[in-house]
Every structure is written in structure tokens, then in C-alpha cells.
Design an enzyme around this catalytic site. Structure first.
Site, PDB file in Angstrom:
ATOM      1  CD  GLN A 257      -1.109  -0.272   3.729  1.00  0.00           C
ATOM      2  OE1 GLN A 257      -1.463   0.673   4.439  1.00  0.00           O
ATOM      3  NE2 GLN A 257      -1.518  -1.526   3.930  1.00  0.00           N
TER       4      GLN A 257
ATOM      5  CG  HIS B 251      -0.678   5.743   3.579  1.00  0.00           C
ATOM      6  ND1 HIS B 251      -1.739   4.869   3.538  1.00  0.00           N
ATOM      7  CD2 HIS B 251       0.231   5.175   4.420  1.00  0.00           C
ATOM      8  CE1 HIS B 251      -1.485   3.836   4.325  1.00  0.00           C
ATOM      9  NE2 HIS B 251      -0.297   3.998   4.860  1.00  0.00           N
TER      10      HIS B 251
ATOM     11  CD  GLU C 242       1.559   3.846   8.095  1.00  0.00           C
ATOM     12  OE1 GLU C 242       1.950   2.670   8.068  1.00  0.00           O
ATOM     13  OE2 GLU C 242       0.382   4.183   7.837  1.00  0.00           O
TER      14      GLU C 242
ATOM     15  CG  HIS D 227       4.141   1.015   3.725  1.00  0.00           C
ATOM     16  ND1 HIS D 227       3.692   2.184   3.141  1.00  0.00           N
ATOM     17  CD2 HIS D 227       3.240   0.739   4.711  1.00  0.00           C
ATOM     18  CE1 HIS D 227       2.592   2.597   3.735  1.00  0.00           C
ATOM     19  NE2 HIS D 227       2.290   1.727   4.690  1.00  0.00           N
TER      20      HIS D 227
ATOM     21  NE  ARG E 205      -6.553  -2.315   1.491  1.00  0.00           N
ATOM     22  CZ  ARG E 205      -7.459  -1.423   1.848  1.00  0.00           C
ATOM     23  NH1 ARG E 205      -8.082  -0.717   0.917  1.00  0.00           N
ATOM     24  NH2 ARG E 205      -7.742  -1.217   3.117  1.00  0.00           N
TER      25      ARG E 205
END
Length: 440
Positions: free
Chosen positions: A97, A99, A134, A297, A316
Site C-alpha cells: 500500500q 498513502h 506514519e 510498504h 492498495r
């Protein structure tokens, strides 16, 4: 100060044992993937005043919405609690995935809202209008795929795979064998050799990063092309079968060995081959990585403290039965070779480490007791603190809370500075650890 009741997410990739072992309870027998400690409306934690723990809980996002200036302080400028804290327990690989950036998230969310795509629709890409940088700090040995390797390194792995496929074809076509059964490996060997040539050729371009990025993008997108040969699963299965018969190659190439391991869970998924493009990262307990927008990642296994901007936006690219939107993913992914983005903590006093990823939404403090006994938590804006080992007492003004592993508290921006004290374990001998998340 509020006690948090963290909801448990039972995603299929979750471990059946890691969270139970952390919390010292009997496993439920079902996958237990994440404990969410935050105010994201997808699964907000329940908040109970620490001074009256028998009171009914209120969803944290509703509590904050009632008095954001007092509870969030300067973090109210984000329009929400800016971060989401999780205990993540992976028993098998998560989806590959990436972001979006903040601008991409806002534009994508607005477009899907205008188009009337239901928030719960499986084809929905953007659940909210926020980005999702993140980081994860390992609590157990933790493995991940993280960012694109150099074109040279990835090309070398694909060259090895092509050679193994070609050798497998030659053996299958030997005397007494049915040559027709080698067709998938025969054809895919040539395609994989083409990937290797493309990547290695780009790496020979005198450091031309644009050429390397273009080569990486072309292989990535070819592997995931929904109308391509890899999505049927036959070629993936042939590649994995050939590698399984080449133990020496697997010993020499961690990425190919990783692909074979992933295939145990996703035997025909093209993401198995996408993993060859990515760094394999193995974290020891206490080590951390951070993942900016566009970084491709996937976590493979392990237990960790995961912190992110408060968002659930995921594009994804394999290892999932969920919706995969290749054109949108291609817009989001940063097709560049990058080093592994480790997040190295700094220490300003005994038992105290601070992880400062390059994000404006959060930093993460780790306090190890008894060395950090009596330490004061950094309280710039609101704080979420979670115990991950032993037992800890957090005291703020007249309020205090005793936390066991997996339990957490929310400290409002206007709460008195909180101090931390170790209570050991049941036999009062084990050390204790608390992670605290606040603004940087």
C-alpha cells in the site's frame, strides 16, 4: 485525564496470539489485528474520566468536538486530534500500500463525495480528507517491506529469478517430460529477464534518477496490470514453484526468499513479485521506521506501536482481496529509490527516548521504568499514552490511572503535567514501558 477503551479491529491478517500475550490473557482464537487509541470516526476509542472510572464512556471524537480549544489546545488548528495511535499485531502480511499527500487526499475525498460514492463502498479510495504519514516502533521482532530498492538491486533479483525460471523450463523439457507443462515458466522467464534488463540498464545510466524511477514504475505497473499475465496467478505460481526448487538462490537473495514466504499466504497474487522491488526490513524490538506519503510498504509480521496522522486512506497494490485502483495508486506512489527510512530516537535523560519523524502531527516518547521513574510527560498539546510492559501509574493533578499492557489514557491540553511511575508486574519485579504521543 481520561481512560481510553480501545476498540479491537479483527482484520484477517491479525495475529491470534500477539495482543493476547501482551495483555496476559487467553487468546480468543480469532485474528486480533489492531487496538485503536484515537478519535478517528471509523473506530473511536471510548473515553471515561479517570477520576470516575465507573462512569459511562463517550466516543473520544464526540468528547473533543464538544470543547476542542480546551481539550486539544494548539492541536485544534488541525481541526481534529491530529494523530491516531494503534497497537498493531500482524500474523501475516498486510496489503502492499501507499498513502496520499494532504492535497491528494483532499482532492480525492472531495471527488468521491461529489460523485456520491458511499463511504462504506468497497471501491472507495478516500475515507477522509487527511493524509496518513506514519511510523511504527517494534515491540517484538518485526518485518516489513518499505520503499523501493535501487534499480540495480531489484534488477539483480529479477535476473536471478529469470535464470531460475529458465533452468526450471529446461529441466521440464528434458527427456521423458511433457514440454507443454513448462509454458508458463518459459514465457514468464523471458518477461522477467526483460524486467531485469530494464532495471539494470537504468542503473547503468550514470546516476540518472529519472531513468531509474521510470524503470521501477514500468515494472511495478506491469506486474499489477489487471489485464496482464501476472494477475491470472499462473505466472506467480510458476515463479514461486521454481524458486522453491532453488534453495541456494533463496539463501543468497533475501528478497526472493521473502517473496516465497509471502506466497504461502497469497499464492497467486502479483504482489508477491512486487515485493522484489521493495526493501525487506527486519526491526529488533525498539527500532522504528517512518513512512511518508507515496512510500510503498507492507508489514509482514510482528507487534508494534503504530502512530499516524488521523486518517484511514489507503491505496492498495497487491496482497489483498480488497479494491485495487491501479491508476489512482500510480498517481499516489513516489517512484523513486530511497534508503530505508529508519527513525532513530534521541535521549535527553535516563530511560527516556524520543522518536521525531519528519511529520508535524506527532512525536513518540518511550519511557522505560524504573530508569525514568517520576519523569514528566511532554505535554505540548494533547497526549495519548499506552502501556506496553509491566504496570505504570500516570498521575496528573488530582487524577491518576494505573495501566497494564494494552491500556491507555488521554491527557487534555489543559491537564496538569503528568508524571509516570512504575508499578512493576504482579510480583513487582518486571520493568515497565510507556509510550506517549504528543505534538512535536
Amino acid at each position: 485525564m481520561y481512560l481510553l477503551r480501545a476498540p479491537l479491529r479483527d482484520y484477517a491478517w491479525g495475529s491470534a496470539t500477539l495482543l493476547a500475550e501482551l495483555q496476559g490473557r487467553i487468546p480468543t482464537g480469532r485474528p486480533e489485528a489492531e487496538l485503536w487509541m484515537g478519535a478517528h470516526p471509523g473506530a473511536p476509542a471510548g473515553a471515561v474520566p479517570a477520576g470516575t472510572p465507573q462512569a459511562g464512556e463517550v466516543p473520544l471524537h464526540e468528547l473533543l468536538a464538544a470543547d476542542p480549544e480546551r481539550l486539544l489546545g494548539e492541536a485544534s488548528g488541525f481541526g481534529r486530534l491530529p494523530y491516531l495511535v494503534k497497537l498493531l499485531a500482524a500474523g501475516r502480511p498486510l496489503s502492499i500500500q501507499a498513502h496520499p499527500t494532504l492535497d491528494q487526499a483532499r482532492a480525492g475525498f472531495a471527488a468521491e463525495e461529489a460523485a456520491g460514492v458511499p463511504a462504506s463502498a468497497p471501491q472507495r479510495n478516500y475515507k477522509d480528507d487527511n493524509h496518513k504519514p506514519e511510523m511504527v516502533v517494534a515491540l517484538t521482532p518485526f518485518a516489513a517491506l518499505c520503499g523501493f530498492r535501487s534499480a540495480a538491486d531489484a534488477g539483480t533479483s529479477f535476473a536471478r529469478l529469470a535464470a531460475v525460471l529458465a533452468e526450471n523450463t529446461a529441466l521440464a523439457e528434458g527427456p521423458g517430460n511433457n514440454a507443454g507443462r513448462a509454458a508458463p515458466a518459459d514465457t514468464s522467464a523471458a518477461v522477467v529477464a526483460g524486467y531485469a534488463e530494464r532495471l539494470l540498464g537504468a542503473s547503468d545510466g550514470g546516476g540518472d534518477s529519472d531513468a531509474e524511477s521510470a524503470a521501477i514504475e514500468s515494472v511495478f505497473c506491469d506486474l499489477l496490470d489487471p489485464s496482464g499475465n501476472w494477475t491470472s496467478g499462473t505466472w506467480v505460481a510458476a515463479a514461486v514453484a521454481a524458486l522453491a526448487q532453488a534453495p541456494r538462490v533463496l539463501d543468497e537473495d533475501l528478497n526472493l526468499a521473502t517473496a516465497v514466504g509471502i506466497a504461502e499466504h497469497y499464492p497467486e497474487d502479483p504482489g508477491v513479485l512486487v515485493s522484489v522491488l521493495l526493501h525487506r526490513v527486519d526491526l529488533a524490538p525498539g527500532q522504528a521506521i517512518h513512512l511518508p506519503a507515496g512510500n510503498v510498504h507492507a508489514y509482514l509480521y510482528g507487534l508494534g506501536v503504530e502512530v499516524m496522522a488521523s486518517s484511514d486512506n489507503v491505496l492498495r497494490g497487491g496482497l489483498t482481496p480488497k479494491h485495487v485502483d491501479i491508476p489512482e495508486l500510480r498517481e499516489v506512489v513516489a517512484f523513486e529509490s530511497v534508503p530505508v527510512p529508519y527513525c532513530i530516537p534521541v535521549s535527553d535523560r535516563a530511560g527516556h527516548l524520543v522518536f521525531r519523524p519528519p511529520f508535524e502531527e506527532f512525536q513518540v516518547e518511550r519511557l522505560d521504568l524504573p530508569a525514568a521513574e517520576g519523569s514528566t510527560l511532554t505535554a505540548r498539546g494533547p497526549v495519548i499514552a499506552v502501556c506496553t510492559a509491566g504496570r505504570v501509574r500516570v498521575a496528573s493533578g488530582a487524577d491518576s490511572a494505573e495501566l497494564s499492557p494494552g491500556e491507555s489514557v488521554f491527557l487534555a491540553a489543559d491537564d496538569p503535567a503528568a508524571t509516570v511511575h512504575g508499578l512493576g508486574s504482579i510480583n513487582n519485579s518486571d520493568p515497565a514501558t510507556l509510550f506517549a504521543v504528543t505534538l512535536p
